[in-house]
Design a protein around this motif. Structure first.
Motif, short mmCIF file in Angstrom:
data_model
loop_
_atom_site.label_atom_id
_atom_site.label_comp_id
_atom_site.label_asym_id
_atom_site.label_seq_id
_atom_site.Cartn_x
_atom_site.Cartn_y
_atom_site.Cartn_z
N LYS A 136 40.33 50.85 102.60
CA LYS A 136 39.13 50.07 102.29
C LYS A 136 38.34 49.76 103.57
N PHE A 137 39.07 49.54 104.68
CA PHE A 137 38.38 49.26 105.94
C PHE A 137 37.60 50.48 106.41
N HIS A 138 38.20 51.65 106.30
CA HIS A 138 37.49 52.87 106.72
C HIS A 138 36.23 53.08 105.89
N THR A 139 36.30 52.84 104.61
CA THR A 139 35.12 52.95 103.74
C THR A 139 34.08 51.90 104.14
N PHE A 140 34.53 50.67 104.39
CA PHE A 140 33.64 49.59 104.82
C PHE A 140 32.95 49.94 106.14
N VAL A 141 33.71 50.50 107.08
CA VAL A 141 33.16 50.86 108.40
C VAL A 141 32.07 51.91 108.26
N LEU A 142 32.29 52.91 107.42
CA LEU A 142 31.27 53.95 107.23
C LEU A 142 29.96 53.33 106.72
N GLU A 143 30.08 52.42 105.77
CA GLU A 143 28.89 51.74 105.24
C GLU A 143 28.25 50.85 106.31
N TRP A 144 29.09 50.17 107.10
CA TRP A 144 28.59 49.27 108.13
C TRP A 144 27.84 50.05 109.22
N VAL A 145 28.40 51.18 109.65
CA VAL A 145 27.77 52.00 110.68
C VAL A 145 26.42 52.52 110.18
N THR A 146 26.35 52.89 108.92
CA THR A 146 25.08 53.35 108.33
C THR A 146 24.05 52.22 108.38
N LYS A 147 24.48 50.99 108.09
CA LYS A 147 23.57 49.84 108.17
C LYS A 147 23.08 49.63 109.59
N ILE A 148 23.99 49.74 110.55
CA ILE A 148 23.60 49.55 111.96
C ILE A 148 22.57 50.60 112.35
N GLN A 149 22.87 51.86 112.04
CA GLN A 149 21.95 52.93 112.44
C GLN A 149 20.58 52.78 111.78
N SER A 150 20.55 52.34 110.55
CA SER A 150 19.26 52.20 109.87
C SER A 150 18.52 50.94 110.33
N SER A 151 19.22 50.03 111.00
CA SER A 151 18.55 48.80 111.45
C SER A 151 17.90 48.94 112.83
N TYR A 152 18.19 50.04 113.54
CA TYR A 152 17.53 50.25 114.83
C TYR A 152 16.03 50.41 114.60
N LEU A 153 15.25 49.68 115.36
CA LEU A 153 13.79 49.75 115.21
C LEU A 153 13.22 51.06 115.75
N TYR A 154 13.91 51.63 116.74
CA TYR A 154 13.39 52.82 117.39
C TYR A 154 14.40 53.97 117.31
#
Length: 149
Positions: free
Chosen positions: A44-62
């Protein structure tokens, strides 16, 4: 009925309490298992991390396609941050004596890429180079069946 009789617990209530205590303390093998197995929590943590990393990458302004543009003297500086997915590491451990709570550690490298030139168009056209790297570490808690920040 006097006050003494009112404050005295009924024997039936006392025996129920003792029975519950025996069930919970003396016979742990008969208790329902509330905790999830470590492999399930880890997956479950590995699945959570994949979703979290996607959120981080999409939150970069540039991004490389749309970098931040600044000037320093007569130089134009185009820049953006990049999360290196190949640097991702995770670690899950039990939290304390409880087998129902876990902590998860996510670590990764975040790079600042820049391109410098004498004109805006040149800065955008040049190859972006990594100029700094930060090792990031984030902690998460597994509670009530899911990972939370």
């Amino acid at each position: 009925m006097n006050n003494r009789q009112k404050d005295t617990p009924k024997p039936n209530r006392k025996w129920r309490f003792i029975g519950l205590w025996i069930f919970l303390v003396l016979i742990p093998g008969l208790q329902p298992c509330l905790a999830e197995d470590f492999p399930v929590v880890n997956e479950k943590f590995h699945t959570f991390v994949l979703e979290w990393v996607t959120k981080i990458q999409s939150s970069y302004l540039y991004s490389q396609e749309n970098p931040k543009m600044e000037t320093a003297g007569d130089q134009f500086i185009a820049s953006y941050y990049y999360l290196d997915e190949t640097s991702i590491k995770t670690d899950v451990k039990g939290a304390g004596d409880s087998n129902q709570m876990y902590t998860g550690v996510l670590s990764y490298n975040e790079y600042l890429f820049q391109s410098r030139a004498n004109s805006r168009s040149q800065a955008l056209a040049n190859k972006f180079e990594p100029v700094s790297m930060k090792q990031m570490m984030e902690l998460f808690l597994y509670q009530d069946g899911s990972w939370v920040r």
